[in-house]
Design an enzyme around this catalytic site. Structure first.
Site, PDB file in Angstrom:
ATOM      1  N   HIS A   1      -7.130  -7.156   0.503  1.00  0.00           N
ATOM      2  CA  HIS A   1      -6.343  -6.275   1.182  1.00  0.00           C
ATOM      3  C   HIS A   1      -6.183  -4.865   0.160  1.00  0.00           C
ATOM      4  O   HIS A   1      -6.452  -5.032  -1.070  1.00  0.00           O
ATOM      5  CB  HIS A   1      -4.892  -6.641   1.272  1.00  0.00           C
ATOM      6  CG  HIS A   1      -4.815  -7.468   2.428  1.00  0.00           C
ATOM      7  ND1 HIS A   1      -3.957  -7.966   2.702  1.00  0.00           N
ATOM      8  CD2 HIS A   1      -5.619  -7.835   3.166  1.00  0.00           C
ATOM      9  CE1 HIS A   1      -3.703  -8.906   3.852  1.00  0.00           C
ATOM     10  NE2 HIS A   1      -5.269  -8.936   4.519  1.00  0.00           N
TER      11      HIS A   1
ATOM     12  N   GLU B   1      -4.056  -3.661  -1.467  1.00  0.00           N
ATOM     13  CA  GLU B   1      -3.091  -3.550  -2.845  1.00  0.00           C
ATOM     14  C   GLU B   1      -3.899  -4.449  -3.860  1.00  0.00           C
ATOM     15  O   GLU B   1      -3.838  -4.030  -4.845  1.00  0.00           O
ATOM     16  CB  GLU B   1      -1.893  -4.455  -2.112  1.00  0.00           C
ATOM     17  CG  GLU B   1      -0.886  -3.764  -1.388  1.00  0.00           C
ATOM     18  CD  GLU B   1      -1.308  -4.233  -0.069  1.00  0.00           C
ATOM     19  OE1 GLU B   1      -0.136  -3.866   0.969  1.00  0.00           O
ATOM     20  OE2 GLU B   1      -2.305  -4.478   0.430  1.00  0.00           O
TER      21      GLU B   1
ATOM     22  N   CYS C   1       1.808  -7.614   3.186  1.00  0.00           N
ATOM     23  CA  CYS C   1       1.883  -8.705   3.635  1.00  0.00           C
ATOM     24  C   CYS C   1       2.518 -10.002   2.547  1.00  0.00           C
ATOM     25  O   CYS C   1       2.705  -9.490   1.554  1.00  0.00           O
ATOM     26  CB  CYS C   1       0.463  -9.340   4.136  1.00  0.00           C
ATOM     27  SG  CYS C   1      -0.651  -9.684   2.707  1.00  0.00           S
TER      28      CYS C   1
ATOM     29  N   CYS D   1       0.227 -10.203  -0.179  1.00  0.00           N
ATOM     30  CA  CYS D   1       0.062  -9.056  -1.382  1.00  0.00           C
ATOM     31  C   CYS D   1       1.454  -8.932  -2.009  1.00  0.00           C
ATOM     32  O   CYS D   1       1.537  -8.552  -3.313  1.00  0.00           O
ATOM     33  CB  CYS D   1      -0.102  -7.720  -0.442  1.00  0.00           C
ATOM     34  SG  CYS D   1      -1.845  -7.754  -0.019  1.00  0.00           S
TER      35      CYS D   1
END
Length: 182
Positions: free
Chosen positions: A55, A57, A84, A87
């Protein structure tokens, strides 16, 4: 074979419009970042999107961010989706390793807010010292347009067109942080 750009200083106006309009639901997450080192003179701006393995991040924290000794760093993220569950944990771990970093996260839309675990992770992350999470507002959208679009490019991305979605995200996020949405 053409490979789309994954990071840089400026984002295209098409990408900003597609990924930060809360009425849309693209499959990718974009992260627009501004770093300010307290000893530095100019802020540093960058953007990334998720790749096939990570992801946005995680990608930013693992591949882009470089700590500078013990200098205080104020990091501002503008995310197309809220972090999420995974993350949120990655960010928490990062902040434990980098206590000199403060992070302010502005989100265009909320990710899996019907999942209580996702909401709890956001609430726990936001409760950490040095962490602020907010829904993007008109000022944030205008700042992103001025800062992350190449100067001289005409961009008609106007947050007034989706003000009701912005307000709904802000209220939902407030409910999550108060434990009313879990």
């Amino acid at each position: 074979m053409y490979q789309r750009k994954m990071r840089g200083m400026y984002i295209s106006k098409k990408a900003l419009r597609k990924h930060f309009d809360p009425r849309e639901h693209p499959r990718e997450t974009y992260l627009l970042c501004e770093l300010k080192w307290r000893e530095g003179t100019r802020p540093w701006q960058h953007w990334v999107r998720n790749d096939k393995k990570r992801h946005a991040e995680r990608y930013f924290l693992e591949e882009i961010f470089e700590p500078r000794s013990y200098d205080i760093c104020d990091m501002t993220w503008y995310l197309s989706y809220s972090p999420c569950l995974g993350c949120c944990n990655v960010i928490q771990d990062f902040l434990e390793e980098q206590p000199n970093v403060n992070i302010e996260i502005h989100v265009a839309r909320l990710y899996y807010v019907d999942d209580p675990r996702s909401c709890m992770a956001l609430k726990e992350l936001e409760s950490l010292q040095g962490v602020t999470i907010k829904a993007m507002d008109a000022e944030d959208y205008n700042y992103c347009r001025r800062t992350f679009i190449q100067p001289g490019v005409n961009c008609d991305f106007l947050p007034e067109r989706f003000q009701s979605e912005v307000q709904r995200n802000r209220l939902t996020l407030e409910d999550i942080f108060q434990g009313l949405h879990l």
